[in-house]
Write an enzyme that holds these catalytic residues in place. Sequence first.
Site, short mmCIF file in Angstrom:
data_model
loop_
_atom_site.label_atom_id
_atom_site.label_comp_id
_atom_site.label_asym_id
_atom_site.label_seq_id
_atom_site.Cartn_x
_atom_site.Cartn_y
_atom_site.Cartn_z
N TYR A 1 7.85 2.11 -7.49
CA TYR A 1 7.13 0.84 -7.51
C TYR A 1 6.69 0.48 -8.93
O TYR A 1 6.80 -0.66 -9.35
CB TYR A 1 5.93 0.88 -6.56
N GLU B 1 0.86 -1.17 0.00
CA GLU B 1 0.00 0.00 0.00
C GLU B 1 0.90 1.23 0.00
O GLU B 1 1.95 1.22 0.63
CB GLU B 1 -0.90 0.06 1.24
#
Length: 163
Positions: free
Chosen positions: A123, A111
Site C-alpha cells: 500500500y 484499513e
Amino acid sequence: MSGLETRPEIRTWQPEDLDDILEVEVCSFHTPWSRQAFEEELFTNELACYLVLIYENRVVGYAGMWMILDEGHVTNVALHPEYRGRGWGAVLMEALMDAARQRGASCMTLEVRPSNQVALKMYESFGFIRKGVRSGYYSDTGEDALIMWRDDLLLPLRLERGG
C-alpha cells in the site's frame, strides 16, 4: 514448456466466480467472510466493485471496494497463498485503483492490520499514507487497524511508482 509464465487476466467478477472467491477468502483470512456476506456484497451492494485475477482459468485473487461519492474504500485484497510472491497483489491493487479512477474517485482509503507487513509495504508503494488508527477494529484478535489514505489518486500511477 517455454519457461515463460502465463500472465494473469483481471476482469470484473462474474457470478460463477463466487466459489473460487470464497476459496481464496478462506485461505487468506483468519476470520473469512461468509458466503452470505459475499452474496450481499456482490449481488446487492450498488456501491461495490469487485475484480478477480484469473490464472489458468481459475480465480486466484480478488480485490473489492465501495465507491462512495469521490472515494474508493478498499474492502478486500486477497491472493491465494499458492500464488503469492509473484507481484500479483500489486497487479490487483493497480487494477482496483484504475477502476476507482474510472468511476470518478479522486482518493482511496483502506484499513489494514499493523501486523500485515506485506500489505503495508504494498500500500505504501502505491502512495497510501497512514492517517489514523481504529482501536480494536479486528474482532477476531482485537488488533487495531491502520487507516491509510491516498489523497491524490488522479496522479498517473506509473509516475508515482517510478515506472
